[in-house]
Write a protein that holds these residues in place. Structure first.
Motif, PDB file in Angstrom:
ATOM      1  N   ASN A  64       0.866  -1.178   0.000  1.00 35.90           N
ATOM      2  CA  ASN A  64       0.000   0.000   0.000  1.00 35.90           C
ATOM      3  C   ASN A  64       0.904   1.229   0.000  1.00 35.90           C
ATOM      4  O   ASN A  64       1.230   1.774   1.040  1.00 35.90           O
ATOM      5  N   CYS A  65       1.327   1.654  -1.207  1.00 31.46           N
ATOM      6  CA  CYS A  65       2.380   2.662  -1.323  1.00 31.46           C
ATOM      7  C   CYS A  65       1.873   4.026  -1.784  1.00 31.46           C
ATOM      8  O   CYS A  65       2.665   4.867  -2.199  1.00 31.46           O
ATOM      9  N   TYR A  66       0.566   4.270  -1.677  1.00 36.73           N
ATOM     10  CA  TYR A  66       0.000   5.474  -2.273  1.00 36.73           C
ATOM     11  C   TYR A  66      -1.281   5.861  -1.554  1.00 36.73           C
ATOM     12  O   TYR A  66      -2.012   5.004  -1.059  1.00 36.73           O
ATOM     13  N   PHE A  67      -1.545   7.160  -1.458  1.00 37.61           N
ATOM     14  CA  PHE A  67      -2.827   7.632  -0.949  1.00 37.61           C
ATOM     15  C   PHE A  67      -3.215   8.910  -1.685  1.00 37.61           C
ATOM     16  O   PHE A  67      -2.392   9.517  -2.368  1.00 37.61           O
ATOM     17  N   CYS A 123      -0.107  11.022  -3.325  1.00 40.45           N
ATOM     18  CA  CYS A 123       1.228  10.967  -2.734  1.00 40.45           C
ATOM     19  C   CYS A 123       1.599   9.501  -2.562  1.00 40.45           C
ATOM     20  O   CYS A 123       0.835   8.725  -1.971  1.00 40.45           O
ATOM     21  N   GLY A 124       2.748   9.136  -3.083  1.00 40.96           N
ATOM     22  CA  GLY A 124       3.174   7.751  -2.952  1.00 40.96           C
ATOM     23  C   GLY A 124       4.678   7.629  -3.049  1.00 40.96           C
ATOM     24  O   GLY A 124       5.363   8.527  -3.505  1.00 40.96           O
ATOM     25  N   ILE A 125       5.149   6.490  -2.591  1.00 38.58           N
ATOM     26  CA  ILE A 125       6.579   6.231  -2.624  1.00 38.58           C
ATOM     27  C   ILE A 125       6.791   4.722  -2.675  1.00 38.58           C
ATOM     28  O   ILE A 125       6.121   3.972  -1.982  1.00 38.58           O
ATOM     29  N   TYR A 126       7.693   4.286  -3.543  1.00 38.88           N
ATOM     30  CA  TYR A 126       8.065   2.884  -3.592  1.00 38.88           C
ATOM     31  C   TYR A 126       9.281   2.693  -2.708  1.00 38.88           C
ATOM     32  O   TYR A 126      10.415   2.813  -3.158  1.00 38.88           O
ATOM     33  N   ALA A 127       9.056   2.461  -1.443  1.00 37.07           N
ATOM     34  CA  ALA A 127      10.153   2.249  -0.500  1.00 37.07           C
ATOM     35  C   ALA A 127       9.600   1.568   0.739  1.00 37.07           C
ATOM     36  O   ALA A 127       8.415   1.661   1.040  1.00 37.07           O
ATOM     37  N   ASP A 128      10.448   0.904   1.441  1.00 34.72           N
ATOM     38  CA  ASP A 128      10.039   0.256   2.682  1.00 34.72           C
ATOM     39  C   ASP A 128      10.461   1.172   3.838  1.00 34.72           C
ATOM     40  O   ASP A 128      11.204   0.790   4.721  1.00 34.72           O
ATOM     41  N   SER A 129       9.976   2.417   3.787  1.00 36.77           N
ATOM     42  CA  SER A 129      10.467   3.450   4.680  1.00 36.77           C
ATOM     43  C   SER A 129       9.678   3.598   5.970  1.00 36.77           C
ATOM     44  O   SER A 129      10.153   4.186   6.916  1.00 36.77           O
ATOM     45  N   GLY A 130       8.420   3.136   6.003  1.00 39.55           N
ATOM     46  CA  GLY A 130       7.615   3.288   7.209  1.00 39.55           C
ATOM     47  C   GLY A 130       7.126   4.690   7.437  1.00 39.55           C
ATOM     48  O   GLY A 130       6.813   5.065   8.565  1.00 39.55           O
ATOM     49  N   LEU A 131       7.048   5.516   6.397  1.00 34.92           N
ATOM     50  CA  LEU A 131       6.516   6.864   6.547  1.00 34.92           C
ATOM     51  C   LEU A 131       4.992   6.847   6.498  1.00 34.92           C
ATOM     52  O   LEU A 131       4.398   6.057   5.776  1.00 34.92           O
ATOM     53  N   PHE A 132       4.385   7.743   7.263  1.00 37.69           N
ATOM     54  CA  PHE A 132       2.938   7.773   7.425  1.00 37.69           C
ATOM     55  C   PHE A 132       2.316   8.888   6.588  1.00 37.69           C
ATOM     56  O   PHE A 132       2.841  10.003   6.565  1.00 37.69           O
ATOM     57  N   PRO A 133       1.179   8.614   5.918  1.00 43.84           N
ATOM     58  CA  PRO A 133       0.461   9.682   5.217  1.00 43.84           C
ATOM     59  C   PRO A 133       0.062  10.777   6.200  1.00 43.84           C
ATOM     60  O   PRO A 133      -0.344  10.494   7.329  1.00 43.84           O
ATOM     61  N   ASP A 147      -8.365   9.238   1.060  1.00 46.21           N
ATOM     62  CA  ASP A 147      -8.492   7.862   0.586  1.00 46.21           C
ATOM     63  C   ASP A 147      -7.156   7.152   0.803  1.00 46.21           C
ATOM     64  O   ASP A 147      -6.246   7.256  -0.023  1.00 46.21           O
ATOM     65  N   LEU A 148      -7.061   6.438   1.929  1.00 46.22           N
ATOM     66  CA  LEU A 148      -5.827   5.723   2.254  1.00 46.22           C
ATOM     67  C   LEU A 148      -5.698   4.410   1.486  1.00 46.22           C
ATOM     68  O   LEU A 148      -4.648   3.791   1.501  1.00 46.22           O
ATOM     69  N   GLN A 149      -6.764   3.987   0.811  1.00 43.54           N
ATOM     70  CA  GLN A 149      -6.741   2.741   0.042  1.00 43.54           C
ATOM     71  C   GLN A 149      -6.645   2.992  -1.462  1.00 43.54           C
ATOM     72  O   GLN A 149      -6.858   2.086  -2.254  1.00 43.54           O
ATOM     73  N   ALA A 150      -6.363   4.209  -1.857  1.00 46.33           N
ATOM     74  CA  ALA A 150      -6.269   4.536  -3.283  1.00 46.33           C
ATOM     75  C   ALA A 150      -5.201   3.682  -3.943  1.00 46.33           C
ATOM     76  O   ALA A 150      -4.216   3.305  -3.311  1.00 46.33           O
ATOM     77  N   GLU A 151      -5.408   3.397  -5.189  1.00 45.56           N
ATOM     78  CA  GLU A 151      -4.440   2.586  -5.929  1.00 45.56           C
ATOM     79  C   GLU A 151      -3.698   3.474  -6.910  1.00 45.56           C
ATOM     80  O   GLU A 151      -4.283   4.335  -7.558  1.00 45.56           O
ATOM     81  N   TRP A 152      -2.389   3.254  -6.995  1.00 42.75           N
ATOM     82  CA  TRP A 152      -1.585   3.963  -7.966  1.00 42.75           C
ATOM     83  C   TRP A 152      -2.140   3.599  -9.327  1.00 42.75           C
ATOM     84  O   TRP A 152      -2.287   2.426  -9.644  1.00 42.75           O
ATOM     85  N   GLY A 153      -2.474   4.589 -10.147  1.00 41.45           N
ATOM     86  CA  GLY A 153      -3.154   4.353 -11.416  1.00 41.45           C
ATOM     87  C   GLY A 153      -2.348   3.572 -12.418  1.00 41.45           C
ATOM     88  O   GLY A 153      -1.178   3.257 -12.216  1.00 41.45           O
ATOM     89  N   SER A 154      -3.003   3.273 -13.508  1.00 43.21           N
ATOM     90  CA  SER A 154      -2.328   2.570 -14.598  1.00 43.21           C
ATOM     91  C   SER A 154      -1.323   3.520 -15.245  1.00 43.21           C
ATOM     92  O   SER A 154      -1.303   4.710 -14.975  1.00 43.21           O
TER      93      SER A 154
END
Length: 181
Positions: A64-67, A123-133, A147-154
């Protein structure tokens, strides 16, 4: 006798796992100050002299890398900020506005049109950083839908997403290469 010992060991492990889950559940809590949260809607409740900030209950992760935030109302000044912060970020600062996190001038220059009602900010990031929205607000009437469950678009949708309206200038100033990923 071994069956009884095995049974008690299993019960002990189940109890430990349950305790760990409870600790994790308590550790991650959404936090906010000077904001009213009603379902997925956040609205500023301060006196416009103080920043209000919301920090989500879970960090972004590989799964879950995007909101997204949709602006419901820009309020009096339109000082809504969207970003990522550490878990125990101070709730009286806009996201990223602490000396260790912010590298810039506190007085910015407008580089494009301001966001308006109905605009979505992702706002999103591909990292295992543990940062919070996080969402910050600073004037009366500001309100967003989170929307914390938003999906990174196509890929087609990604092509219209930009860092800002002057992506080339931003990349030159900060020595960043935009790859579309």
């Amino acid at each position: 006798m071994e069956d009884v010992n095995l049974h008690y060991r299993l019960l002990n492990w189940r109890r430990r796992i349950r305790d760990i889950r409870e600790v994790r559940a308590v550790r991650y809590q959404e936090r906010y100050k000077r904001m009213l949260k009603n379902g997925d809607t956040l609205s500023y409740q301060g006196n416009s002299d103080e920043v209000g900030c919301y920090v989500a209950p879970r960090p972004l992760s590989k799964g879950n890398c995007y909101f997204e935030v949709t602006i419901v109302d820009t309020g009096v000044r339109g000082t809504i900020a969207v970003g990522l912060v550490p878990q125990y970020y101070k709730l009286d600062h806009q996201p990223g506005w602490l000396p260790q996190l912010y590298n810039g001038n506190s007085v910015g220059q407008q580089f494009g049109t301001k966001c308006n009602r109905g605009d979505r900010i992702g706002c999103g990031i591909y990292a295992d950083s543990g940062l919070f929205p996080a969402i910050g607000m600073h004037s009366l009437g500001e309100e967003v839908r989170l929307d914390l469950q938003a999906e990174w678009g196509s890929e087609e949708e990604d092509s219209v997403m930009m860092v800002d309206s002057h992506e080339d200038e931003w990349a030159r100033l900060y020595d960043v290469r935009v790859s579309g990923a």
